[in-house]
Design a protein around this motif. Structure first.
Motif, PDB file in Angstrom:
ATOM      1  N   THR A 147      -4.655   0.721 104.175  1.00 45.74           N
ATOM      2  CA  THR A 147      -4.421   0.454 105.605  1.00 45.74           C
ATOM      3  C   THR A 147      -5.328   1.260 106.509  1.00 45.74           C
ATOM      4  N   GLY A 148      -5.824   2.416 106.003  1.00 37.95           N
ATOM      5  CA  GLY A 148      -6.592   3.315 106.863  1.00 37.95           C
ATOM      6  C   GLY A 148      -5.719   4.116 107.792  1.00 37.95           C
ATOM      7  N   TRP A 149      -4.411   3.963 107.681  1.00 39.40           N
ATOM      8  CA  TRP A 149      -3.503   4.742 108.521  1.00 39.40           C
ATOM      9  C   TRP A 149      -3.323   6.136 107.935  1.00 39.40           C
ATOM     10  N   LYS A 150      -3.070   7.095 108.813  1.00 37.74           N
ATOM     11  CA  LYS A 150      -2.662   8.405 108.335  1.00 37.74           C
ATOM     12  C   LYS A 150      -1.137   8.459 108.321  1.00 37.74           C
ATOM     13  N   ILE A 151      -0.626   8.793 107.147  1.00 35.02           N
ATOM     14  CA  ILE A 151       0.827   8.932 107.005  1.00 35.02           C
ATOM     15  C   ILE A 151       1.137  10.409 107.227  1.00 35.02           C
ATOM     16  N   ILE A 152       1.911  10.707 108.264  1.00 33.07           N
ATOM     17  CA  ILE A 152       2.134  12.085 108.689  1.00 33.07           C
ATOM     18  C   ILE A 152       3.605  12.454 108.508  1.00 33.07           C
ATOM     19  N   GLY A 153       3.852  13.543 107.760  1.00 35.98           N
ATOM     20  CA  GLY A 153       5.214  14.071 107.613  1.00 35.98           C
ATOM     21  C   GLY A 153       5.415  15.245 108.546  1.00 35.98           C
ATOM     22  N   VAL A 154       6.470  15.207 109.336  1.00 36.28           N
ATOM     23  CA  VAL A 154       6.764  16.266 110.309  1.00 36.28           C
ATOM     24  C   VAL A 154       8.064  16.945 109.894  1.00 36.28           C
ATOM     25  N   THR A 155       7.985  18.243 109.579  1.00 36.48           N
ATOM     26  CA  THR A 155       9.161  18.979 109.114  1.00 36.48           C
ATOM     27  C   THR A 155       9.392  20.196 109.993  1.00 36.48           C
ATOM     28  N   PRO A 156      10.541  20.300 110.661  1.00 38.35           N
ATOM     29  CA  PRO A 156      10.837  21.518 111.443  1.00 38.35           C
ATOM     30  C   PRO A 156      10.904  22.723 110.511  1.00 38.35           C
ATOM     31  N   GLU A 157      10.104  23.735 110.817  1.00 36.54           N
ATOM     32  CA  GLU A 157      10.040  24.915 109.947  1.00 36.54           C
ATOM     33  C   GLU A 157      11.382  25.626 109.875  1.00 36.54           C
ATOM     34  N   ALA A 158      12.088  25.684 111.004  1.00 41.87           N
ATOM     35  CA  ALA A 158      13.360  26.423 111.031  1.00 41.87           C
ATOM     36  C   ALA A 158      14.369  25.823 110.061  1.00 41.87           C
ATOM     37  N   GLU A 159      14.351  24.459 109.928  1.00 44.78           N
ATOM     38  CA  GLU A 159      15.303  23.822 109.018  1.00 44.78           C
ATOM     39  C   GLU A 159      14.987  24.150 107.566  1.00 44.78           C
ATOM     40  N   MET A 160      13.685  24.238 107.264  1.00 47.13           N
ATOM     41  CA  MET A 160      13.301  24.533 105.898  1.00 47.13           C
ATOM     42  C   MET A 160      13.465  26.016 105.580  1.00 47.13           C
ATOM     43  N   THR A 161      13.381  26.866 106.615  1.00 51.07           N
ATOM     44  CA  THR A 161      13.494  28.321 106.376  1.00 51.07           C
ATOM     45  C   THR A 161      14.885  28.827 106.720  1.00 51.07           C
ATOM     46  N   ARG A 162      15.830  27.895 106.889  1.00 51.18           N
ATOM     47  CA  ARG A 162      17.192  28.331 107.213  1.00 51.18           C
ATOM     48  C   ARG A 162      17.763  29.198 106.102  1.00 51.18           C
ATOM     49  N   GLU A 163      17.390  28.884 104.888  1.00 53.00           N
ATOM     50  CA  GLU A 163      17.890  29.660 103.748  1.00 53.00           C
ATOM     51  C   GLU A 163      17.405  31.105 103.807  1.00 53.00           C
ATOM     52  N   ILE A 164      16.119  31.253 104.216  1.00 57.76           N
ATOM     53  CA  ILE A 164      15.598  32.615 104.273  1.00 57.76           C
ATOM     54  C   ILE A 164      16.236  33.391 105.426  1.00 57.76           C
ATOM     55  N   SER A 165      16.623  32.671 106.497  1.00 57.53           N
ATOM     56  CA  SER A 165      17.341  33.338 107.586  1.00 57.53           C
ATOM     57  C   SER A 165      18.679  33.864 107.087  1.00 57.53           C
ATOM     58  N   THR A 166      19.329  33.070 106.238  1.00 57.79           N
ATOM     59  CA  THR A 166      20.586  33.533 105.648  1.00 57.79           C
ATOM     60  C   THR A 166      20.345  34.754 104.770  1.00 57.79           C
ATOM     61  N   LEU A 167      19.262  34.695 103.986  1.00 51.77           N
ATOM     62  CA  LEU A 167      18.947  35.848 103.132  1.00 51.77           C
ATOM     63  C   LEU A 167      18.637  37.074 103.960  1.00 51.77           C
ATOM     64  N   ARG A 168      17.940  36.852 105.113  1.00 51.15           N
ATOM     65  CA  ARG A 168      17.649  37.993 105.980  1.00 51.15           C
ATOM     66  C   ARG A 168      18.931  38.624 106.508  1.00 51.15           C
ATOM     67  N   GLY A 169      19.907  37.795 106.856  1.00 51.39           N
ATOM     68  CA  GLY A 169      21.192  38.331 107.308  1.00 51.39           C
ATOM     69  C   GLY A 169      21.877  39.131 106.218  1.00 51.39           C
ATOM     70  N   VAL A 170      21.853  38.578 104.992  1.00 47.73           N
ATOM     71  CA  VAL A 170      22.450  39.305 103.856  1.00 47.73           C
ATOM     72  C   VAL A 170      21.710  40.623 103.632  1.00 47.73           C
ATOM     73  N   PHE A 171      20.364  40.563 103.740  1.00 48.20           N
ATOM     74  CA  PHE A 171      19.567  41.767 103.543  1.00 48.20           C
ATOM     75  C   PHE A 171      19.874  42.816 104.610  1.00 48.20           C
ATOM     76  N   PHE A 172      20.058  42.344 105.871  1.00 46.23           N
ATOM     77  CA  PHE A 172      20.370  43.287 106.955  1.00 46.23           C
ATOM     78  C   PHE A 172      21.676  44.021 106.689  1.00 46.23           C
ATOM     79  N   TRP A 173      22.711  43.264 106.304  1.00 45.89           N
ATOM     80  CA  TRP A 173      24.000  43.918 106.054  1.00 45.89           C
ATOM     81  C   TRP A 173      23.942  44.782 104.792  1.00 45.89           C
TER      82      TRP A 173
END
Length: 597
Positions: A282-308
């Motif tokens: 097709t010559g089209w560019k197929i573009i995937g858009v992923t919010p970083e915060a949603e994918m790194t939500r797990e690491i945010s949880t780990l950061r909270g665990v690490f903080f405590w």
């Protein structure tokens, strides 16, 4: 209220003062905290960065796989459409084209019906197909909706296909067809002549097909896939339009620089992981858009665990540090308190610390030092007492009754002979002699006082012995202002008179030298008397050096008294030393330190 604030401030000030950074306890607390926290923080930061990088890598890899799947689905579908396009080569289609070109409408009727039935059958089988049509170069068209005539050049795919030299597939982006339905179209040239005349076979596909192949895609909770070509959005799901940033993504220069890849784009203060791939068909560019915060939500949880976890570790370290520093520094505080009592002249104190570490060794050394101080204090007391006793005996030796009696008798004799001036001189010398002997109770006097004292004594003795000897002082002026133990020269001069000169047949001479040498004050009392033998001289020197004890305490009492008082006051390296030769004379050398100037 004000009192409460003051009490609170005082409490905080007291707490801060108690944990002063200059105390060993505070330093140990900081060290323990640093040793405990630094490795954990370093490990945590490194792990966080590594996990985050790995997560980004995994997200990018997952997005690439998703886009690859979309591309495969799209290619597969278009391949199916290309198979449909091959209808243009079958018998019915070719016969229809020939008769249509010949204008045989009646003869072409059955082929027209057969083609129409075929188109309609395909549309029924593939529900995504909206229309299938063939348009000849003359404008005659047959589609799923019937037969009609029109201008082929107005067909959107014509302008693109006419430029192609090969019979390749052309794809038209989503648009509204004649029935006002949103479709995207795929077309191919049919029966292209040498003059360039050609027909077109085109298939309209419902744009919802793109939604279907994207609906199974999961890029986080709100991630989506869009299609782009030449910087313009070809298709984007409705959800992405709500964000209003599809155009922002498609206009990013990174997309035009390469066919595939990924990068992170910040839009409206939100980071998005953009992954893209160019479709070969097709010559089209197929573009995937992923919010970083949603994918790194797990690491945010780990950061909270690490903080405590860090907070819990800090509390545990503080409790352990408080206990350990108390255990380690408590002996030091006890030792400090004991040392403070010792500094306040409490020499009876004893450090009862029984640990085997450096503090215990320090306490043991402190106890040894205190024992030495007590022994030294006792020795000083004994020495002082001994000095007083020896000084008293020296005074007793000095004021011998026969010396006083003979001196007074000599004065009476001078007065009877009307030699008043001589009597006055003797009385004056006797007064100076006793006055210097007393010295207001001082043990140490200036050397000039000691010289005046011995000068008075020699004057009295010279008169008593009828000028049987002369005396000579050779004193360096530099030593007059130094100090010495009093009454150290008189016993030595007395020995020269009574044991050296008294029995001479000639006139005797006593010389008193005084000078500085090697930072010491040296006295030399020399006479030209009878002298003493070498053996006795060596014995005297051994007794003076403490290498030999006397059998009778009255033996050599006067010079032993002088020697002992010098050693007790100044140290064992000072004292008397004898040099003598029979019939030549005797010299006794006295060395004392330079003090009191």
């Amino acid at each position: 209220m004000g009192d409460k604030i003051v009490m609170k401030d005082n409490f905080l000030f007291g707490l801060f003062k108690k944990f002063s950074i200059y105390s060993i306890r505070s330093k140990m607390t900081i060290c323990f905290l640093a040793l405990g926290l630094v490795p954990i923080l370093v490990f945590g930061l490194i792990s966080d960065q590594m996990y985050l990088q790995n997560l980004h890598k995994n997200v990018a890899s997952y997005s690439e796989q998703v886009i690859e799947r979309v591309d495969k689905n799209l290619e597969t579908y278009i391949s199916d459409i290309e198979n449909i396009m091959r209808l243009r080569s079958n018998y019915y289609f070719q016969q229809y084209s020939k008769l249509n070109e010949a204008g045989d409408i009646e003869g072409n009727r059955k082929y027209t019906v057969r083609i129409w039935e075929t188109f309609d059958s395909l549309k029924q089988m593939k529900t995504d197909l909206v229309d299938i049509r063939y348009i000849s170069h003359s404008g005659s068209a047959i589609s799923c909706y019937g037969r009609y005539w029109g201008d082929i050049t107005t067909e959107p795919l014509y302008s693109e296909l006419v430029l192609q030299k090969k019979d390749v597939v052309a794809i038209q982006s989503p648009h509204l067809n004649i029935l006002n339905k949103k479709v995207f179209s795929i077309g191919q040239a049919v029966n292209r002549t040498e003059k360039g005349d050609m027909g077109i076979m085109a298939i309209d596909i419902d744009v919802n097909f793109l939604n279907k192949i994207c609906s199974d895609i999961k890029l986080g909770e709100t991630g989506f896939v869009l299609f782009e070509k030449d910087g313009k959005v070809v298709f984007t799901p409705q959800s992405s339009e709500k964000h209003g940033f599809s155009n922002t993504i498609t206009q990013n220069p990174k997309l035009t620089d390469s066919k595939d890849g990924n990068f992170i784009e910040s839009i409206n203060n939100t980071n998005y992981i953009i992954t893209y791939k160019t479709s070969e068909i097709t010559g089209w560019k197929i573009i995937g858009v992923t919010p970083e915060a949603e994918m790194t939500r797990e690491i945010s949880t780990l950061r909270g665990v690490f903080f405590w976890l860090i907070t819990l570790i800090i509390i545990i370290i503080l409790l352990l540090t408080t206990y350990l520093t108390y255990v380690l520094t408590n002996p030091m505080r006890k030792l400090r308190s004991i040392m403070k009592q010792a500094s306040e002249n409490d020499l009876s104190i004893y450090a009862d610390i029984r640990t085997r570490d450096e503090i215990g060794q320090l306490a043991s050394s402190f106890n040894k030092m205190m024992n030495q101080i007590r022994e030294l204090m006792d020795k000083v007391k004994d020495d002082q007492q001994k000095i007083r006793v020896m000084e008293m005996k020296a005074m007793q030796e000095l004021i011998k009754p026969h010396f006083v009696y003979n001196t007074l008798d000599s004065i009476i004799g001078l007065l009877e002979q009307n030699r008043n001036d001589d009597a006055i001189d003797i009385v004056d010398s006797l007064g100076k002699f006793f006055r210097t002997s007393l010295s207001h109770g001082r043990e140490v006097v200036f050397i000039r006082e000691e010289i005046d004292h011995i000068r008075s004594y020699l004057m009295i003795q010279q008169f008593r012995f009828s000028y049987k000897f002369d005396y000579l002082f050779e004193i360096n002026d530099e030593i007059y202002n130094f100090k010495t133990v009093k009454l150290i020269l008189q016993p030595l001069v007395e020995n020269s008179i009574y044991h050296g000169i008294r029995n001479l047949d000639k006139k005797g001479l006593i010389v008193i030298n005084g000078y500085l040498k090697d930072e010491q004050v040296i006295f030399e009392i020399s006479d030209n008397g009878e002298g003493i033998g070498e053996e006795k001289t060596q014995q005297l020197n051994r007794i003076m050096a403490g290498e030999e004890e006397v059998e009778d305490q009255n033996m050599y009492f006067g010079i032993r008294n002088v020697n002992e008082r010098i050693k007790l006051n100044f140290g064992s390296e000072y004292g008397l030393k004898y040099q003598s030769k029979v019939s030549v004379g005797t010299k006794v050398v006295v060395n004392i330190p330079q003090i009191g100037r």
